[in-house]
Design a protein around this motif. Structure first.
Motif, PDB file in Angstrom:
ATOM      1  N   ARG A 138      -4.920  16.138  18.260  1.00 53.85           N
ATOM      2  CA  ARG A 138      -4.988  16.970  19.468  1.00 53.85           C
ATOM      3  C   ARG A 138      -6.245  17.832  19.450  1.00 53.85           C
ATOM      4  N   GLN A 139      -6.607  18.338  18.292  1.00 57.99           N
ATOM      5  CA  GLN A 139      -7.797  19.180  18.171  1.00 57.99           C
ATOM      6  C   GLN A 139      -9.071  18.397  18.457  1.00 57.99           C
ATOM      7  N   THR A 140      -9.072  17.116  18.088  1.00 61.14           N
ATOM      8  CA  THR A 140     -10.257  16.288  18.315  1.00 61.14           C
ATOM      9  C   THR A 140     -10.278  15.638  19.694  1.00 61.14           C
ATOM     10  N   GLY A 141      -9.215  15.850  20.464  1.00 61.89           N
ATOM     11  CA  GLY A 141      -9.167  15.300  21.815  1.00 61.89           C
ATOM     12  C   GLY A 141      -8.711  13.864  21.896  1.00 61.89           C
ATOM     13  N   LYS A 142      -8.320  13.273  20.762  1.00 55.15           N
ATOM     14  CA  LYS A 142      -7.863  11.889  20.776  1.00 55.15           C
ATOM     15  C   LYS A 142      -6.452  11.763  21.335  1.00 55.15           C
ATOM     16  N   ILE A 143      -5.744  12.873  21.359  1.00 53.75           N
ATOM     17  CA  ILE A 143      -4.431  12.949  22.000  1.00 53.75           C
ATOM     18  C   ILE A 143      -4.421  14.173  22.900  1.00 53.75           C
ATOM     19  N   GLN A 144      -3.997  13.993  24.132  1.00 58.62           N
ATOM     20  CA  GLN A 144      -3.965  15.088  25.094  1.00 58.62           C
ATOM     21  C   GLN A 144      -2.596  15.180  25.747  1.00 58.62           C
ATOM     22  N   GLU A 145      -2.268  16.369  26.211  1.00 55.99           N
ATOM     23  CA  GLU A 145      -0.979  16.603  26.866  1.00 55.99           C
ATOM     24  C   GLU A 145      -1.161  16.630  28.377  1.00 55.99           C
ATOM     25  N   GLN A 146      -0.313  15.879  29.073  1.00 55.40           N
ATOM     26  CA  GLN A 146      -0.319  15.858  30.532  1.00 55.40           C
ATOM     27  C   GLN A 146       1.118  15.932  31.032  1.00 55.40           C
ATOM     28  N   ASP A 147       1.390  16.926  31.841  1.00 53.27           N
ATOM     29  CA  ASP A 147       2.728  17.103  32.409  1.00 53.27           C
ATOM     30  C   ASP A 147       3.806  17.140  31.321  1.00 53.27           C
ATOM     31  N   GLY A 148       3.500  17.787  30.213  1.00 47.23           N
ATOM     32  CA  GLY A 148       4.480  17.939  29.153  1.00 47.23           C
ATOM     33  C   GLY A 148       4.630  16.734  28.246  1.00 47.23           C
ATOM     34  N   ARG A 149       3.798  15.705  28.424  1.00 49.78           N
ATOM     35  CA  ARG A 149       3.866  14.501  27.608  1.00 49.78           C
ATOM     36  C   ARG A 149       2.526  14.268  26.924  1.00 49.78           C
ATOM     37  N   LEU A 150       2.568  13.576  25.787  1.00 52.61           N
ATOM     38  CA  LEU A 150       1.360  13.319  25.014  1.00 52.61           C
ATOM     39  C   LEU A 150       0.856  11.901  25.255  1.00 52.61           C
ATOM     40  N   PHE A 151      -0.477  11.778  25.412  1.00 52.76           N
ATOM     41  CA  PHE A 151      -1.103  10.477  25.628  1.00 52.76           C
ATOM     42  C   PHE A 151      -2.310  10.337  24.708  1.00 52.76           C
ATOM     43  N   ALA A 152      -2.521   9.124  24.187  1.00 51.79           N
ATOM     44  CA  ALA A 152      -3.722   8.833  23.416  1.00 51.79           C
ATOM     45  C   ALA A 152      -4.876   8.636  24.391  1.00 51.79           C
ATOM     46  N   ASP A 153      -6.103   8.656  23.877  1.00 54.27           N
ATOM     47  CA  ASP A 153      -7.267   8.546  24.757  1.00 54.27           C
ATOM     48  C   ASP A 153      -7.377   7.184  25.434  1.00 54.27           C
ATOM     49  N   ASN A 154      -6.605   6.188  24.963  1.00 54.31           N
ATOM     50  CA  ASN A 154      -6.606   4.874  25.622  1.00 54.31           C
ATOM     51  C   ASN A 154      -5.413   4.686  26.544  1.00 54.31           C
ATOM     52  N   GLY A 155      -4.607   5.736  26.728  1.00 52.14           N
ATOM     53  CA  GLY A 155      -3.461   5.658  27.630  1.00 52.14           C
ATOM     54  C   GLY A 155      -2.130   5.415  26.949  1.00 52.14           C
ATOM     55  N   ASP A 156      -2.133   5.135  25.652  1.00 47.75           N
ATOM     56  CA  ASP A 156      -0.871   4.948  24.934  1.00 47.75           C
ATOM     57  C   ASP A 156      -0.024   6.215  25.002  1.00 47.75           C
ATOM     58  N   ILE A 157       1.291   6.025  25.013  1.00 44.90           N
ATOM     59  CA  ILE A 157       2.230   7.141  25.078  1.00 44.90           C
ATOM     60  C   ILE A 157       2.630   7.547  23.668  1.00 44.90           C
ATOM     61  N   ILE A 158       2.602   8.832  23.392  1.00 43.68           N
ATOM     62  CA  ILE A 158       2.977   9.364  22.082  1.00 43.68           C
ATOM     63  C   ILE A 158       4.295  10.117  22.258  1.00 43.68           C
ATOM     64  N   ALA A 159       5.361   9.601  21.662  1.00 39.42           N
ATOM     65  CA  ALA A 159       6.689  10.165  21.881  1.00 39.42           C
ATOM     66  C   ALA A 159       7.183  10.928  20.659  1.00 39.42           C
ATOM     67  N   ASP A 160       7.424  12.218  20.843  1.00 37.53           N
ATOM     68  CA  ASP A 160       8.046  13.039  19.805  1.00 37.53           C
ATOM     69  C   ASP A 160       9.456  12.504  19.597  1.00 37.53           C
ATOM     70  N   THR A 161       9.789  12.046  18.373  1.00 35.50           N
ATOM     71  CA  THR A 161      11.051  11.355  18.117  1.00 35.50           C
ATOM     72  C   THR A 161      11.754  11.929  16.899  1.00 35.50           C
ATOM     73  N   ARG A 162      13.031  12.232  17.048  1.00 33.92           N
ATOM     74  CA  ARG A 162      13.845  12.711  15.942  1.00 33.92           C
ATOM     75  C   ARG A 162      14.684  11.527  15.455  1.00 33.92           C
ATOM     76  N   ILE A 163      14.447  11.114  14.220  1.00 33.36           N
ATOM     77  CA  ILE A 163      15.043   9.900  13.676  1.00 33.36           C
ATOM     78  C   ILE A 163      16.189  10.267  12.740  1.00 33.36           C
ATOM     79  N   HIS A 164      17.380   9.784  13.048  1.00 31.94           N
ATOM     80  CA  HIS A 164      18.563  10.050  12.234  1.00 31.94           C
ATOM     81  C   HIS A 164      19.053   8.745  11.603  1.00 31.94           C
ATOM     82  N   TYR A 165      19.195   8.764  10.284  1.00 27.34           N
ATOM     83  CA  TYR A 165      19.713   7.614   9.538  1.00 27.34           C
ATOM     84  C   TYR A 165      21.209   7.825   9.343  1.00 27.34           C
ATOM     85  N   VAL A 166      22.007   6.856   9.766  1.00 27.65           N
ATOM     86  CA  VAL A 166      23.458   7.045   9.787  1.00 27.65           C
ATOM     87  C   VAL A 166      24.198   5.856   9.183  1.00 27.65           C
TER      88      VAL A 166
END
Length: 288
Positions: A138-166
């Motif tokens: 984010r500091q280098t600008g390779k990932i930016q936030e738009q409308d509360g969501r994160l996107f890579a500089d090529n348009g890929d979606i970056i999803a904050d994910t909580r992973i539970h092993y059950v």
């Protein structure tokens, strides 16, 4: 241990494999052999000698949405009897009906940022980014936030994910390891779950209070209808039903916890995307 409703039975089709006895932590079924094959035990484990942790991928316990191919008769992923809101164990195509749900024991947790290709470019999982790496990107600008969501500089979606092993514990007492992922609108439920587990106190044999491990609790997993201005979907509903009382389940949970902590569990995120129905499992409320 506390179990699901007595009338809760996983629905099965010809594609579904159902265990008849307790399962080990790897999730393999312990079925009764026919008498003619009783000598098979002498070859226990044969054929798996060359495998390692990268040879296996843990399945997901996923929610079937209205966009899921499992409810579309015109797809090869269709499962007879599957309906929106049902839970699916992706390794076996095993269904747990919406009205019944299933018990789960939480054995491990971590947070990660998952990278997904946009749906209009074909979708698909493109890798995992650690919490530490996100700050740098984010500091280098390779990932930016738009409308509360994160996107890579090529348009890929970056999803904050909580992973539970059950461990998924069926009504008949058999069990299997799986992953439940919480993202977007479901993150708050993951936070509530972790807060609830952390806040529990019990007393040991000497009367000294302690915080039981996450895998000491049983939760009943169901789905509920949710919506926002983008549409509607099904989300998680988790209800604590008690402590684990079955020693075999508890020991399997302990062993599964150890493998998670050791980083020996491989997750196939594309398996969850295949249930979302659009090649990307990045967002619950965007999957509609």
């Amino acid at each position: 241990m506390a179990t699901a409703k007595k009338n809760a039975k996983p629905s099965t089709s010809k594609e579904v494999a159902v265990a008849g006895k307790k399962e080990v932590a790897k999730g393999s079924h312990a079925d009764q052999l026919p008498a003619s094959m009783a000598n098979m035990s002498q070859y226990s484990g044969a054929g798996l000698e060359g495998t390692d942790r990268d040879s296996f991928a843990i399945p997901f316990l996923a929610i079937i949405q209205k966009t899921s191919p499992q409810v579309d008769k015109d797809t090869d992923q269709y499962i007879k009897g599957a309906e929106t809101g049902d839970l699916l164990l992706t390794s076996t195509n095993e269904l747990f009906k919406d009205e019944d749900g299933v018990d789960v024991v939480f054995c491990g947790y971590r947070r990660a940022f998952l990278r997904w290709a946009p749906i209009d470019s074909g979708g698909g999982f493109k890798g995992e980014i650690s919490v530490e790496e996100i700050s740098v990107l984010r500091q280098t600008g390779k990932i930016q936030e738009q409308d509360g969501r994160l996107f890579a500089d090529n348009g890929d979606i970056i999803a904050d994910t909580r992973i539970h092993y059950v461990l998924v514990v069926r009504p008949d007492g058999t069990f299997a390891p799986a992953v439940m992922s919480f993202k977007s609108t479901q993150i708050k439920k993951s936070k509530m779950l972790m807060t609830q587990i952390q806040g529990y106190t019990a007393k040991d044999g000497n009367g000294k209070p302690f915080t039981p491990p996450s895998f000491g609790h049983v939760f009943h997993a169901e789905t509920v209808a949710e919506s926002n201005d983008k549409g509607s979907w099904r989300g998680w509903k988790l209800t604590r039903t008690g402590f684990v009382e079955d020693s075999e389940v508890f020991q399997a949970a302990v062993e599964f916890h150890k493998t998670v902590v050791a980083g020996e569990v491989k997750v196939n995120y594309d398996a969850e995307a295949a249930v979302a129905g659009n090649g990307s499992a990045h967002d619950d409320d965007d999957d509609i």
